[in-house]
Enzyme design. Sequence first.
Site, PDB file in Angstrom:
ATOM      1  N   HIS A 179       2.795   1.581  11.531  1.00 24.26           N
ATOM      2  CA  HIS A 179       3.415   0.206  11.458  1.00 24.26           C
ATOM      3  C   HIS A 179       4.942   0.208  11.381  1.00 24.26           C
ATOM      4  O   HIS A 179       5.438  -0.703  11.770  1.00 24.26           O
ATOM      5  CB  HIS A 179       2.971  -0.525  10.198  1.00 24.26           C
ATOM      6  CG  HIS A 179       1.309  -0.735  10.113  1.00 24.26           C
ATOM      7  ND1 HIS A 179       0.540   0.025   9.312  1.00 24.26           N
ATOM      8  CD2 HIS A 179       0.336  -1.622  10.648  1.00 24.26           C
ATOM      9  CE1 HIS A 179      -0.788  -0.490   9.178  1.00 24.26           C
ATOM     10  NE2 HIS A 179      -1.002  -1.449  10.232  1.00 24.26           N
TER      11      HIS A 179
ATOM     12  N   MET B 216      -2.084  -5.883   9.104  1.00 26.97           N
ATOM     13  CA  MET B 216      -3.110  -6.307   8.192  1.00 26.97           C
ATOM     14  C   MET B 216      -2.932  -5.485   6.902  1.00 26.97           C
ATOM     15  O   MET B 216      -3.800  -5.151   6.109  1.00 26.97           O
ATOM     16  CB  MET B 216      -4.744  -6.082   8.553  1.00 26.97           C
ATOM     17  CG  MET B 216      -4.723  -7.113   9.633  1.00 26.97           C
ATOM     18  SD  MET B 216      -6.732  -7.252   9.880  1.00 26.97           S
ATOM     19  CE  MET B 216      -7.035  -5.722  10.311  1.00 26.97           C
TER      20      MET B 216
ATOM     21  N   GLU C 202       2.556   5.090   9.354  1.00 29.82           N
ATOM     22  CA  GLU C 202       3.816   5.393  10.142  1.00 29.82           C
ATOM     23  C   GLU C 202       3.828   4.674  11.535  1.00 29.82           C
ATOM     24  O   GLU C 202       4.810   4.294  12.105  1.00 29.82           O
ATOM     25  CB  GLU C 202       4.072   6.695  10.363  1.00 29.82           C
ATOM     26  CG  GLU C 202       4.544   7.659   9.278  1.00 29.82           C
ATOM     27  CD  GLU C 202       4.355   8.946   9.378  1.00 29.82           C
ATOM     28  OE1 GLU C 202       4.818   9.490  10.455  1.00 29.82           O
ATOM     29  OE2 GLU C 202       3.896   9.678   8.479  1.00 29.82           O
TER      30      GLU C 202
END
Length: 282
Positions: free
Chosen positions: A37, A30, A35
Amino acid sequence: MQVFVAPDTMRMWSLGERSKGHRVGVVPTMGALHEGHLALVDEARRRSDRVIVTIFVNPLQFNQSADFASYPQPIDDDLVACERAGVDAVYAPTASVMYPPGFQTHVEPGDLASRLEGPKRPGHFRGVATVVTKLLGATAPDLAVFGQKDFQQLVIIRRMVADLDLGIEICGVPIVRDADGLAKSSRNVLLTPADRAAAPVLSRALAACAAACQRGERSADSINRIATSLIEAEPRATLEYVDVVDTTTLRAVDRVEPGTAVLIAAWFGGVRLIDNLVLDGD
Ligand code: AMP
């Protein structure tokens, strides 16, 4: 790096890469990338030749409109972060592309969604399952990567992909934490300084459960009480649940076995945080 906003152009690019023999991995997010992700992007890079990141704040999965309205959306920073991380393509559709007038089909997960987060966030997992199905349809990947931070979501998606014969490999990545233990989350920026200072109580509670388990504690009630009492002793935290569950069925267990996890949700001011840990109770 290519940026797509429409499902058809996104899918054509992905199928084109696959027809050249490249393995395509996707990381659904989203946005407000951190970090956590990026660890998913790294895992996708390791396991595939082309990496797609999807960025879409899905209105369907927010059960509180204030939470949706306050969700950070730094799209320019996110695109820079993706470029730096070596992402090949970003899929960032708008809400009207995803849910045009007339949209009416949803994916309804089963029993797994009736537990833990399910009753607390009505409609959340239906929204997640629907959007993930659409994102997988648009990106047509070989592989999709999700974080263990959203443990129940990962279990539901694995089940959904198997149940619906989607033929996509699902890969889970361990939780990335700040130095003080707080699990990284896009919502952490919404914490007041005092709540940010208090929030690591969640990971400390999980560490206390792991330590008790290592000392030989196998009673799920005792493990639950250890986490509950630590969090309840933090005045800034409002505990929503601590559950000790089987990682496959998400049902509460009496005894800690290999594959038992502790899952926690708590509020700090207006921000709801979740965390979890798999115990190695052998
Ligand atoms: P979100 O943008 O919050 O929907 O998260 C997108 C993906 O990143 C989900 O699969 C999350 O589980 C994963 N994720 C978010 N935070 C973390 C973290 N701290 N460590 C690992 N994965 C994470």
